[in-house]
Design an enzyme around this catalytic site. Structure first.
Site, PDB file in Angstrom:
ATOM      1  N   GLU A  90      -6.910 -12.123   0.153  1.00 31.31           N
ATOM      2  CA  GLU A  90      -6.327 -13.195  -0.666  1.00 31.31           C
ATOM      3  C   GLU A  90      -6.705 -14.610  -0.223  1.00 31.31           C
ATOM      4  O   GLU A  90      -5.849 -15.476  -0.072  1.00 31.31           O
ATOM      5  CB  GLU A  90      -4.798 -13.028  -0.713  1.00 31.31           C
ATOM      6  CG  GLU A  90      -4.398 -11.667  -1.266  1.00 31.31           C
ATOM      7  CD  GLU A  90      -2.898 -11.389  -1.204  1.00 31.31           C
ATOM      8  OE1 GLU A  90      -2.129 -12.274  -0.807  1.00 31.31           O
ATOM      9  OE2 GLU A  90      -2.507 -10.263  -1.556  1.00 31.31           O
ATOM     10  N   GLU A 123      -4.970  -1.427  -4.597  1.00 30.57           N
ATOM     11  CA  GLU A 123      -3.501  -1.469  -4.566  1.00 30.57           C
ATOM     12  C   GLU A 123      -2.979  -1.223  -5.982  1.00 30.57           C
ATOM     13  O   GLU A 123      -2.270  -2.052  -6.555  1.00 30.57           O
ATOM     14  CB  GLU A 123      -3.018  -2.831  -4.028  1.00 30.57           C
ATOM     15  CG  GLU A 123      -3.570  -3.161  -2.654  1.00 30.57           C
ATOM     16  CD  GLU A 123      -3.030  -4.471  -2.064  1.00 30.57           C
ATOM     17  OE1 GLU A 123      -2.028  -5.015  -2.569  1.00 30.57           O
ATOM     18  OE2 GLU A 123      -3.635  -4.940  -1.090  1.00 30.57           O
TER      19      GLU A 123
HETATM   20  O1  9MR Z   1       3.971  -3.653  -0.217  1.00 30.03           O
HETATM   21  C1  9MR Z   1       4.106  -4.680   0.751  1.00 30.03           C
HETATM   22  C2  9MR Z   1       5.567  -5.017   0.938  1.00 30.03           C
HETATM   23  O2  9MR Z   1       6.250  -3.936   1.520  1.00 30.03           O
HETATM   24  C3  9MR Z   1       5.694  -6.262   1.798  1.00 30.03           C
HETATM   25  O3  9MR Z   1       7.045  -6.661   1.852  1.00 30.03           O
HETATM   26  C4  9MR Z   1       4.829  -7.374   1.231  1.00 30.03           C
HETATM   27  C5  9MR Z   1       4.937  -8.624   2.062  1.00 30.03           C
HETATM   28  O4  9MR Z   1       4.023  -9.600   1.679  1.00 30.03           O
HETATM   29  O5  9MR Z   1       3.499  -6.946   1.172  1.00 30.03           O
HETATM   30  C6  9MR Z   1       3.316  -5.885   0.292  1.00 30.03           C
HETATM   31  O6  9MR Z   1       1.965  -5.542   0.186  1.00 30.03           O
HETATM   32  C7  9MR Z   1       1.089  -6.556  -0.300  1.00 30.03           C
HETATM   33  C8  9MR Z   1      -0.270  -6.316   0.316  1.00 30.03           C
HETATM   34  O7  9MR Z   1      -0.163  -6.296   1.708  1.00 30.03           O
HETATM   35  C9  9MR Z   1      -1.268  -7.369  -0.119  1.00 30.03           C
HETATM   36  N1  9MR Z   1      -1.353  -7.452  -1.548  1.00 30.03           N
HETATM   37  C10 9MR Z   1      -0.075  -7.607  -2.236  1.00 30.03           C
HETATM   38  C11 9MR Z   1       0.889  -6.490  -1.819  1.00 30.03           C
HETATM   39  C12 9MR Z   1       2.175  -6.575  -2.615  1.00 30.03           C
HETATM   40  O8  9MR Z   1       2.844  -7.756  -2.307  1.00 30.03           O
END
Ligand code: 9MR
Length: 361
Positions: A156, A266
């Site tokens: 990102e 994802e």
């Molecule tokens: O699924 C993840 C969630 O459990 C966390 O709280 C969150 C924190 O930022 O991150 C989520 O995963 C993210 C991933 O690492 C990067 N792309 C976006 C995902 C969804 O937010």
């Protein structure tokens, strides 16, 4: 009927009669879609849910830690690494032949503040942050050498395009302190630390035409400088309305044309538009909505299969509806139903639709 056909049928019948069902491994997603890896993101408590463990074994051949490898979890203090949770997942993956994807090395989020600061709280300078970044990458990749298939090296780094600005990179602490070349350095540190792992750039909204053009510009620039990058991940946090199949297809082709492997890293298909905070299905979801979702998943997998020569992996961001991050985002506690398996782990109409596409062939 030819006699050879009769013999084959007889042999098949005998095989079924004498083969106990317990020995027959039920087919899963990974068997129907074997042109690319089929991955799943798992959280640290996945092993406590037997149903999830069973689903993972049947359907997936790759796994991504949902949070267990993020800086704040694996490297909580300057002189402290906490590998236990990730080690457990890596061991589970070894036992079950799952290729592990490391998520993620350089990201502005879920990274402690101290990473960017001196002990007195003043900001680090460029050299010091580069050294810290290298130490982190070197330590993590050395710990998992030979056990991790590929890494989301930088996550990102692009901005969400907004009309006026020419800027394509997010003004993260990494960029503020190091400069735009923090991305290149991150990839170089990763390649040095583990030359055998695949290295990816990963981001969301990668099918949005403007962001796609920005991503192409960024990736082209990186490749021109000889940055060791193997692939690009489209996160795939999509919904039943957006983005269009045409935009996703154009993005897959654009990234492939750069010579990069393309992955959907994802995937989930929300029942809500991105900024919709309503809670329309708190207890259960009507069949009509599940049918809409099934059609959307079928359209996506038709596209993925069409471009199987470009796509190396499709990873779902969670095993079942119960474990999706979308139950807490953008509205905390709002039930969502974005996966192929329901809260109990049973296949949904979307699963059947995706499988049916392959049975027709
Ligand atoms: O699924 C993840 C969630 O459990 C966390 O709280 C969150 C924190 O930022 O991150 C989520 O995963 C993210 C991933 O690492 C990067 N792309 C976006 C995902 C969804 O937010």
């Amino acid at each position: 009927m030819k006699s050879s056909t009769i013999v084959v049928l007889l042999l098949l019948a005998l095989n079924v009669m004498f083969c106990p069902w317990s020995m027959v491994q039920a087919q899963g997603l990974k068997d129907y879609y074997d042109d690319f890896l089929i991955g799943v993101a798992l959280g640290r408590n996945f092993a406590m849910d037997e149903q999830v463990v069973k689903l993972v074994k049947q359907h997936f051949n790759s796994v991504t830690p949902e949070n267990e490898m993020k800086w704040e979890v694996i490297h909580p203090k300057p002189d402290q690494y906490a590998f236990e949770k990730m080690d457990a997942l890596v061991e589970f993956a070894r036992q079950n032949n799952l290729k592990v994807i490391g998520h993620t090395l350089t990201w502005h989020s879920q990274t402690p503040r101290w990473v960017f600061e001196n002990q007195d709280g003043s900001p680090l300078n460029r050299e010091a942050l580069l050294a810290r970044m290298q130490e982190h990458i070197q330590t993590v990749l050395t710990h998992y050498k030979g056990k991790i298939w590929g890494y989301d090296v930088v996550n990102e780094a692009l901005v969400d395009p907004s009309g006026e600005s020419e800027e394509i990179l997010r003004d993260s602490p990494y960029r503020k302190i190091i400069g735009d070349d923090f991305i290149e350095h991150s990839f170089r540190f990763a390649r040095e630390a583990d030359p055998d792992a695949e290295l990816y750039y990963n981001d969301y909204n990668m099918a949005n035409p403007q962001k796609r053009d920005n991503a192409v510009k960024l990736l082209q620039g990186l490749l021109a400088k000889g940055t060791p990058i193997d692939g690009v991940g489209l996160q795939g946090h999509w919904n039943i309305y957006d983005p269009s199949i045409e935009d996703i297809e154009a993005a897959i082709i654009a990234y492939h044309n750069l010579g990069l492997k393309v992955m959907v890293t994802e995937l989930d298909v929300s029942l809500y538009k991105f900024d919709d905070h309503r809670n329309l299905y708190p207890e259960s979801v009507p069949d009509s909505m599940l049918a809409v979702q099934a059609e959307r998943y079928a359209a996506l997998f038709t596209l993925f299969q069409k471009h199987h020569d470009k796509i190396t992996r499709i990873t779902f961001w969670g095993p079942t509806d119960r474990y999706s991050w979308l139950n807490n985002f953008p509205a905390r506690g709002r039930a969502n139903y974005p996966m192929l398996f329901d809260r109990q782990g049973a296949p949904k109409p979307a699963y059947d639709a995706v499988i049916r596409l392959r049975e027709k062939e």
